[in-house]
Scaffold this motif. Structure first.
Motif, short mmCIF file in Angstrom:
data_model
loop_
_atom_site.label_atom_id
_atom_site.label_comp_id
_atom_site.label_asym_id
_atom_site.label_seq_id
_atom_site.Cartn_x
_atom_site.Cartn_y
_atom_site.Cartn_z
N GLN A 79 39.96 -32.89 -62.34
CA GLN A 79 41.15 -32.82 -63.18
C GLN A 79 40.76 -32.29 -64.55
OE1 GLN A 79 43.19 -36.91 -61.36
NE2 GLN A 79 43.10 -36.62 -63.57
N SER A 80 41.64 -31.51 -65.17
CA SER A 80 41.32 -30.94 -66.48
C SER A 80 41.08 -32.03 -67.52
CB SER A 80 42.44 -30.00 -66.94
OG SER A 80 43.69 -30.67 -66.99
N ASP A 81 41.81 -33.15 -67.43
CA ASP A 81 41.62 -34.19 -68.44
C ASP A 81 40.33 -34.98 -68.24
OD1 ASP A 81 42.59 -35.46 -66.18
OD2 ASP A 81 44.29 -36.42 -67.18
N ALA A 82 39.70 -34.83 -67.07
CA ALA A 82 38.39 -35.46 -66.88
C ALA A 82 37.37 -34.86 -67.83
CB ALA A 82 37.94 -35.29 -65.43
N LEU A 83 37.56 -33.60 -68.21
CA LEU A 83 36.64 -32.98 -69.16
C LEU A 83 36.75 -33.63 -70.54
CD1 LEU A 83 37.12 -29.20 -68.20
CD2 LEU A 83 35.32 -30.79 -67.44
N LEU A 84 37.95 -34.05 -70.91
CA LEU A 84 38.13 -34.76 -72.18
C LEU A 84 37.44 -36.11 -72.14
CD1 LEU A 84 39.38 -35.41 -74.94
CD2 LEU A 84 41.51 -35.99 -73.76
N VAL A 85 37.68 -36.86 -71.08
CA VAL A 85 37.08 -38.19 -70.95
C VAL A 85 35.56 -38.09 -70.89
CG1 VAL A 85 36.92 -40.25 -69.50
CG2 VAL A 85 39.13 -39.13 -69.83
N TYR A 86 35.06 -37.13 -70.11
CA TYR A 86 33.62 -36.99 -69.94
C TYR A 86 32.94 -36.53 -71.24
CZ TYR A 86 29.33 -36.43 -67.25
OH TYR A 86 28.05 -36.57 -66.77
N SER A 87 33.59 -35.62 -71.94
CA SER A 87 33.00 -35.10 -73.17
C SER A 87 32.96 -36.15 -74.27
CB SER A 87 33.75 -33.85 -73.66
OG SER A 87 35.08 -34.18 -74.06
N SER A 88 33.82 -37.17 -74.18
CA SER A 88 33.78 -38.25 -75.17
C SER A 88 32.51 -39.07 -75.03
CB SER A 88 35.01 -39.15 -75.03
OG SER A 88 34.93 -39.94 -73.86
N LYS A 89 31.89 -39.02 -73.87
CA LYS A 89 30.66 -39.77 -73.62
C LYS A 89 29.43 -38.87 -73.58
CE LYS A 89 33.42 -42.81 -70.66
NZ LYS A 89 33.65 -43.29 -69.27
N ASN A 90 29.63 -37.60 -73.21
CA ASN A 90 28.50 -36.69 -73.01
C ASN A 90 28.94 -35.27 -73.34
OD1 ASN A 90 26.16 -35.43 -72.26
ND2 ASN A 90 26.11 -36.23 -70.17
N SER A 137 39.37 -43.27 -60.75
CA SER A 137 40.52 -42.72 -60.02
C SER A 137 41.25 -41.70 -60.90
CB SER A 137 41.49 -43.83 -59.62
OG SER A 137 42.07 -44.44 -60.76
N GLY A 138 42.09 -40.88 -60.26
CA GLY A 138 42.81 -39.86 -61.02
C GLY A 138 43.72 -40.45 -62.07
N GLY A 139 44.45 -41.52 -61.69
CA GLY A 139 45.36 -42.15 -62.64
C GLY A 139 44.62 -42.78 -63.81
N ARG A 140 43.50 -43.45 -63.52
CA ARG A 140 42.74 -44.10 -64.60
C ARG A 140 42.12 -43.06 -65.53
NH1 ARG A 140 40.98 -49.28 -65.96
NH2 ARG A 140 40.10 -49.09 -68.04
N THR A 141 41.64 -41.95 -64.96
CA THR A 141 41.07 -40.88 -65.79
C THR A 141 42.12 -40.32 -66.74
OG1 THR A 141 39.45 -40.29 -64.09
CG2 THR A 141 39.95 -38.62 -65.75
N THR A 142 43.32 -40.09 -66.23
CA THR A 142 44.40 -39.57 -67.08
C THR A 142 44.78 -40.59 -68.15
OG1 THR A 142 45.29 -38.08 -65.38
CG2 THR A 142 46.82 -38.86 -67.07
N TRP A 143 44.88 -41.86 -67.79
CA TRP A 143 45.22 -42.86 -68.78
C TRP A 143 44.16 -42.94 -69.88
CZ3 TRP A 143 49.55 -45.19 -70.03
CH2 TRP A 143 49.50 -46.18 -71.00
N ASP A 144 42.89 -42.90 -69.49
CA ASP A 144 41.81 -42.94 -70.48
C ASP A 144 41.88 -41.74 -71.42
OD1 ASP A 144 40.88 -45.30 -69.43
OD2 ASP A 144 39.20 -44.41 -68.33
N ALA A 145 42.27 -40.58 -70.87
CA ALA A 145 42.43 -39.39 -71.71
C ALA A 145 43.59 -39.57 -72.68
CB ALA A 145 42.64 -38.16 -70.84
N PHE A 146 44.70 -40.17 -72.21
CA PHE A 146 45.83 -40.45 -73.10
C PHE A 146 45.38 -41.33 -74.26
CE2 PHE A 146 49.57 -40.13 -69.82
CZ PHE A 146 49.28 -38.78 -69.67
N ALA A 147 44.62 -42.39 -73.95
CA ALA A 147 44.17 -43.33 -74.98
C ALA A 147 43.23 -42.67 -75.98
CB ALA A 147 43.51 -44.54 -74.33
N LEU A 148 42.41 -41.73 -75.50
CA LEU A 148 41.52 -41.00 -76.41
C LEU A 148 42.31 -40.07 -77.33
CD1 LEU A 148 38.59 -40.08 -74.00
CD2 LEU A 148 38.39 -41.48 -76.06
N ALA A 149 43.34 -39.43 -76.78
CA ALA A 149 44.13 -38.47 -77.56
C ALA A 149 45.09 -39.16 -78.53
CB ALA A 149 44.91 -37.55 -76.61
N ASP A 150 45.58 -40.35 -78.17
CA ASP A 150 46.55 -41.05 -79.03
C ASP A 150 46.30 -42.55 -78.89
OD1 ASP A 150 48.64 -41.99 -80.51
OD2 ASP A 150 50.21 -40.87 -79.44
#
Length: 295
Positions: A79-90, A137-150
């Protein structure tokens, strides 16, 4: 003399065969064996010709990125937002990954209890619990990206690890979980069949949040979300009623399903990579057909 020439020819032929380099294998990380990413991997494999593609099941997008970084995979679907979540850690890891293409677009579906009074994702607050699925999971990854962005808006919202039909049942009950977040393509069977079966108590609400979409970017500064729409009449039992009749369209956040590759493999295998990209182009129509059924 003829025997000597034949022997020389045999030696030359053997030497040439010994020098021939076997085409490299491409290890592709996908997702669960029951999911679209795994099926898409086998479609890509079928179009790859002489290039050997090994399709590996995984735990999802973040697991795929971990495996690419560790050298266990040469490419993956994420998922494209997985790159946001992953880049926040690495963040440095993204410099070794190339975006090779988009498989298809997925929509963020937010399903809520009809009595919860939620009409849009921005209505969620600290009194709301959202089922987003387990870690990875896909839903959790997207939610984590939402929380990082806002973080200010989404941070206070309570989350629950339930997913699938179990999450739908909890939303229909409404006492412990008021909404569920699910990411997938339009007309997916889970929404079309399972969610609509709960249509008397569950409603699909708008998932668009323009402020958050504008701020959600990965470590390279690339936006990870776009805007989508669920057309009127797509899910008649769970979409809000129209002004006069039928149901109305819903604005959503859109997530790209990406094909990413490991730069070390790409740089070491330029010609096979061209072959792989041609195979991906050839496979896309069939991949999109399984991910986005028309009826």
């Amino acid at each position: 003399m003829r025997a000597q020439l034949a022997a020389l020819a045999f030696v030359l032929t053997s030497s040439t065969a010994a020098l021939a380099v076997e085409p490299p294998a491409f290890r592709l990380c996908t997702g669960s064996e029951s999911g679209n990413y795994f099926r898409a991997g086998h479609i890509l494999k079928s179009k790859a010709g002489s290039l050997k593609v090994e399709v590996d099941p995984t735990q999802g997008s973040l697991d795929n990125l971990d495996k690419i970084t560790a050298g266990q995979c040469d490419g993956a679907f994420v998922q494209s937002d997985a790159l946001l979540v992953y880049s926040s850690k690495n963040a440095a890891a993204l410099s070794t990954i190339e975006r090779a293409g988009v498989l298809y677009q997925e929509q963020v579906h937010l399903l809520c209890n009809r009595a919860a009074g939620i009409a849009r994702i921005t209505d969620l607050g600290k009194a709301t619990t959202v089922a987003v699925g387990p870690d990875g999971s896909g839903g959790r990854t997207t939610w984590d990206a939402f929380a990082l962005a806002d973080k200010k808006h989404f941070g206070p919202v309570n989350v629950d690890t339930r997913s699938g039909v179990r999450a739908l049942s909890a939303v229909a009950d409404g006492s412990q979980v008021q909404c569920a977040l699910w990411v997938g393509a339009l007309n997916a069977s889970f929404i079309k069949n399972d969610a609509q079966a709960q249509g008397d108590r569950v409603v699909l609400v708008r998932s668009d949040d323009r402020e958050m979409v504008g701020s959600a970017k990965d470590a390279r500064g690339q936006p990870v979300y776009g805007y989508g729409e669920i057309p009127a009449g797509t899910y008649p039992r769970i979409q809000p009623s129209g002004a006069l009749y039928g149901t109305k369209a819903l604005d959503t956040i859109a997530v790209d399903a990406l094909f990413v590759t490991a730069l070390p493999w790409v740089n070491a295998n330029e010609r096979p990579y061209d072959q792989l990209l041609r195979a991906f182009t050839a496979a896309k129509p069939q991949i999109q057909a399984i991910a986005q059924p028309q009826n």
